[in-house]
Scaffold this active site. Sequence first.
Site, short mmCIF file in Angstrom:
data_model
loop_
_atom_site.label_atom_id
_atom_site.label_comp_id
_atom_site.label_asym_id
_atom_site.label_seq_id
_atom_site.Cartn_x
_atom_site.Cartn_y
_atom_site.Cartn_z
N CYS A 1 -27.53 17.91 -44.54
CA CYS A 1 -28.34 17.69 -43.33
C CYS A 1 -29.42 16.64 -43.57
O CYS A 1 -29.70 15.82 -42.69
CB CYS A 1 -28.95 19.00 -42.86
SG CYS A 1 -27.70 20.23 -42.43
N THR A 2 -29.99 16.64 -44.75
CA THR A 2 -30.99 15.64 -45.11
C THR A 2 -30.34 14.26 -45.17
O THR A 2 -30.87 13.29 -44.61
CB THR A 2 -31.67 16.00 -46.44
OG1 THR A 2 -32.32 17.27 -46.30
CG2 THR A 2 -32.70 14.95 -46.84
#
Length: 154
Positions: free
Chosen positions: A46-47
């Site tokens: 997600c980062t």
Amino acid sequence: MTKLKVGSKAPDFSGVNQEGEKVGLSDFSGKKLVLYFYPKDNTPGCTAESCNLNENYDVWLEKGFEVLGVSPDSVKSHQKFRDKYGLKFDLIADTDKNIAQAYGVWAEKSMFGKKYMGILRTTFVVDENGIIREIFDKVKTKDHTDQIFKKMNL
């Protein structure tokens, strides 16, 4: 759960961003939108995905797109995530999962044989009339911008 398709009208929604302000699909009327759903703030995939979209944010704007992220994390979590990585776009706190359900991305998942409910990482490209022009359900988190550009000939 309705399965959205390219050409479908994007479901209307309203949620709260990292500042506690209401943000909805109608705020992007007349604009193109990259609407991405991701499972959790501060996780590696997600980062990578969020940072890739953010690193290319000026290019998105030049091409006439806005970017909006949605996950079930809290407003506070989004605020910390956005500040930590200097994200320039809003993140919606979909804590009740209503937006994810409307887009068909809240579903049963499986990890190590354990089943649980979660977000299916998916990106919807919505045109200025609110029509879904592309759906990415196999997201290349580290190279998502290029993935979208290539598929859409941008």
